[in-house]
Design an enzyme around this catalytic site. Structure first.
Site, PDB file in Angstrom:
ATOM      1  N   ASP A   1      20.114   2.491 -32.122  1.00  0.00           N
ATOM      2  CA  ASP A   1      19.949   3.087 -30.716  1.00  0.00           C
ATOM      3  C   ASP A   1      20.821   2.065 -30.006  1.00  0.00           C
ATOM      4  OD1 ASP A   1      19.241   4.645 -28.596  1.00  0.00           O
ATOM      5  OD2 ASP A   1      18.201   3.194 -28.112  1.00  0.00           O
ATOM      6  N   LEU A   2      21.686   2.764 -29.298  1.00  0.00           N
ATOM      7  CA  LEU A   2      22.061   1.565 -27.675  1.00  0.00           C
ATOM      8  C   LEU A   2      21.479   1.255 -26.735  1.00  0.00           C
ATOM      9  CD1 LEU A   2      24.546   0.527 -26.992  1.00  0.00           C
ATOM     10  CD2 LEU A   2      25.016   2.532 -25.256  1.00  0.00           C
ATOM     11  N   ASP A   3      20.669   1.759 -26.151  1.00  0.00           N
ATOM     12  CA  ASP A   3      20.176   1.580 -24.404  1.00  0.00           C
ATOM     13  C   ASP A   3      19.009   1.011 -24.773  1.00  0.00           C
ATOM     14  OD1 ASP A   3      21.484   2.801 -22.433  1.00  0.00           O
ATOM     15  OD2 ASP A   3      20.910   4.856 -23.371  1.00  0.00           O
TER      16      ASP A   3
ATOM     17  N   THR B   1      20.407  -1.179 -21.046  1.00  0.00           N
ATOM     18  CA  THR B   1      21.039  -0.103 -20.041  1.00  0.00           C
ATOM     19  C   THR B   1      19.667   0.466 -19.249  1.00  0.00           C
ATOM     20  OG1 THR B   1      21.994   1.112 -22.027  1.00  0.00           O
ATOM     21  CG2 THR B   1      23.298   0.490 -20.822  1.00  0.00           C
TER      22      THR B   1
ATOM     23  N   LYS C   1      12.795   7.141 -22.705  1.00  0.00           N
ATOM     24  CA  LYS C   1      13.832   6.609 -22.697  1.00  0.00           C
ATOM     25  C   LYS C   1      13.415   7.721 -24.733  1.00  0.00           C
ATOM     26  CE  LYS C   1      12.273   1.665 -21.691  1.00  0.00           C
ATOM     27  NZ  LYS C   1      11.750   0.100 -22.291  1.00  0.00           N
ATOM     28  N   GLY C   2      15.454   6.684 -24.721  1.00  0.00           N
ATOM     29  CA  GLY C   2      15.481   8.191 -25.502  1.00  0.00           C
ATOM     30  C   GLY C   2      15.590   9.704 -25.319  1.00  0.00           C
ATOM     31  N   ILE C   3      15.116  10.226 -24.552  1.00  0.00           N
ATOM     32  CA  ILE C   3      15.199  11.117 -23.965  1.00  0.00           C
ATOM     33  C   ILE C   3      16.465  12.383 -23.094  1.00  0.00           C
ATOM     34  CG2 ILE C   3      13.782  12.831 -22.528  1.00  0.00           C
ATOM     35  CD1 ILE C   3      12.673  12.167 -25.704  1.00  0.00           C
TER      36      ILE C   3
ATOM     37  N   ARG D   1      20.029  13.074 -20.252  1.00  0.00           N
ATOM     38  CA  ARG D   1      18.776  13.682 -19.003  1.00  0.00           C
ATOM     39  C   ARG D   1      18.325  14.266 -18.434  1.00  0.00           C
ATOM     40  NH1 ARG D   1      24.972  13.626 -17.367  1.00  0.00           N
ATOM     41  NH2 ARG D   1      24.859  12.076 -19.199  1.00  0.00           N
TER      42      ARG D   1
ATOM     43  N   SER E   1      22.811   7.119 -30.266  1.00  0.00           N
ATOM     44  CA  SER E   1      22.599   7.783 -29.295  1.00  0.00           C
ATOM     45  C   SER E   1      22.260   8.432 -28.800  1.00  0.00           C
ATOM     46  CB  SER E   1      23.160   6.869 -28.102  1.00  0.00           C
ATOM     47  OG  SER E   1      22.728   6.705 -26.979  1.00  0.00           O
ATOM     48  N   ALA E   2      21.352   8.657 -27.790  1.00  0.00           N
ATOM     49  CA  ALA E   2      20.954  10.645 -27.202  1.00  0.00           C
ATOM     50  C   ALA E   2      22.034  10.329 -25.633  1.00  0.00           C
ATOM     51  CB  ALA E   2      19.536  10.664 -26.716  1.00  0.00           C
ATOM     52  N   SER E   3      22.588   9.464 -25.497  1.00  0.00           N
ATOM     53  CA  SER E   3      23.649   9.370 -24.336  1.00  0.00           C
ATOM     54  C   SER E   3      25.059   9.269 -24.279  1.00  0.00           C
ATOM     55  CB  SER E   3      23.586   7.830 -23.514  1.00  0.00           C
ATOM     56  OG  SER E   3      24.322   7.378 -22.909  1.00  0.00           O
TER      57      SER E   3
ATOM     58  N   ASN F   1      26.660   8.861 -22.319  1.00  0.00           N
ATOM     59  CA  ASN F   1      27.174   7.641 -22.092  1.00  0.00           C
ATOM     60  C   ASN F   1      28.226   7.094 -22.607  1.00  0.00           C
ATOM     61  OD1 ASN F   1      27.540   8.549 -18.857  1.00  0.00           O
ATOM     62  ND2 ASN F   1      26.038   8.761 -19.166  1.00  0.00           N
TER      63      ASN F   1
ATOM     64  N   LYS G   1      16.274  12.767 -29.655  1.00  0.00           N
ATOM     65  CA  LYS G   1      14.903  12.360 -30.392  1.00  0.00           C
ATOM     66  C   LYS G   1      13.576  13.158 -30.318  1.00  0.00           C
ATOM     67  CE  LYS G   1      18.014   8.492 -30.340  1.00  0.00           C
ATOM     68  NZ  LYS G   1      17.944   7.312 -29.948  1.00  0.00           N
TER      69      LYS G   1
ATOM     70  N   GLU H   1      15.098   1.057 -32.833  1.00  0.00           N
ATOM     71  CA  GLU H   1      14.827   1.860 -31.233  1.00  0.00           C
ATOM     72  C   GLU H   1      14.146   0.799 -30.890  1.00  0.00           C
ATOM     73  OE1 GLU H   1      14.961   4.146 -29.945  1.00  0.00           O
ATOM     74  OE2 GLU H   1      16.605   5.252 -31.159  1.00  0.00           O
ATOM     75  N   ASP H   2      14.105   1.411 -29.697  1.00  0.00           N
ATOM     76  CA  ASP H   2      13.472   0.709 -28.688  1.00  0.00           C
ATOM     77  C   ASP H   2      12.604   1.990 -28.082  1.00  0.00           C
ATOM     78  OD1 ASP H   2      15.618   2.136 -26.949  1.00  0.00           O
ATOM     79  OD2 ASP H   2      14.456   1.195 -25.763  1.00  0.00           O
TER      80      ASP H   2
END
Ligand code: G6P
Ligand code: MG
Length: 216
Positions: free
Chosen positions: A10-12, A18, A46-48, A50, A115-117, A119, A146, A170-171
């Site tokens: 995962d990224l963020d 971020t 988190k992970g959800i 936008r 990642s769900a992002s 960006n 997710k 994952e966080d």
């Protein structure tokens, strides 16, 4: 038990912090709408995606908006967020992340982003990590969020590695559930209270190394 062949990150909140920028931007939006939400409530975002995050926040504030208004609010939040991430530098890579990515590469593990992002590409570019990833699955490629396992299954497929031979980092609660639902191992970054289901919990990638990975 399959031997681990790939890591999906995962990224963020895992590679870069971020998650804090997302929180700041959502909080600013909520405050403009005259309500607030706690850091504890923020865990649920988190992970959800936008869109889903906005729906949750508006429900917490008891605020009703039309679809067009929601689009405008999500756009406003994203503009603030993008202002923050475009100023990012490699100094914002979380402790241990670069070293672990380098160790994985040197030992021939495959690496993907999950990642769900939408960006994610900009962020990896700004912090100089794009070249470490054999596959990048971001919010532009997934159709369900997710805790559905789609994002990680797509990553495994792009790497041509079976899910059971993948470890996800994952966080987010939703992310841990997503990885488990995909039949993967998962290392939770954060606290046991929030990420209970993970195979291992660490406070950050600085606690991770190849030996620990092999024992999962
Ligand atoms: C990640 C973050 C979420 C964020 C989502 C979408 O999963 O953990 O907090 O809402 O990405 O990000 P985006 O950059 O597309 O708004
Ligand atoms: Mg995250």
């Amino acid at each position: 038990m399959s031997e681990i062949k790939a890591c999906i990150f995962d990224l963020d909140g895992v590679i870069v912090d971020t998650a804090v920028y997302h929180y700041k931007a959502w909080k600013r939006l909520a405050n403009e709408l005259d309500f607030d939400f706690t850091e504890e409530a923020n865990e649920k975002l988190k992970g959800i995606s936008r869109k889903e995050s906005l729906a949750l926040i508006l429900s917490w504030g008891g605020v009703d908006k039309t679809d067009a208004e929601k689009e405008e609010l999500a756009r406003r939040k994203n503009n603030w967020y993008v202002d923050m991430i475009t100023a990012m530098t490699p100094a914002e890579i979380l402790p241990g992340a670069l070293e672990f990515l380098q160790a994985l590469r040197q030992s021939g593990y495959k690496i993907a982003l999950g990642s769900a992002s939408k960006n994610a590409g900009i962020i990896l570019d700004k912090v100089g990590l794009t070249s470490y990833f054999d596959a990048i699955v971001d919010g532009n490629l997934v159709t369900v969020s997710k805790p559905d396992p789609q994002v990680f299954l797509k990553g495994a497929e792009m790497l041509r590695v079976e899910p059971a031979a993948c470890v996800v980092f994952e966080d987010a609660v939703a992310g841990v559930e997503s990885a488990l639902a995909g039949g993967m191992k998962v290392v939770g970054i954060g606290s046991r209270e929030t990420l209970g289901g993970a195979n291992l919990i660490i406070s950050g990638l600085h606690e991770m190394n190849l030996e620990t990975l092999k024992k999962l």
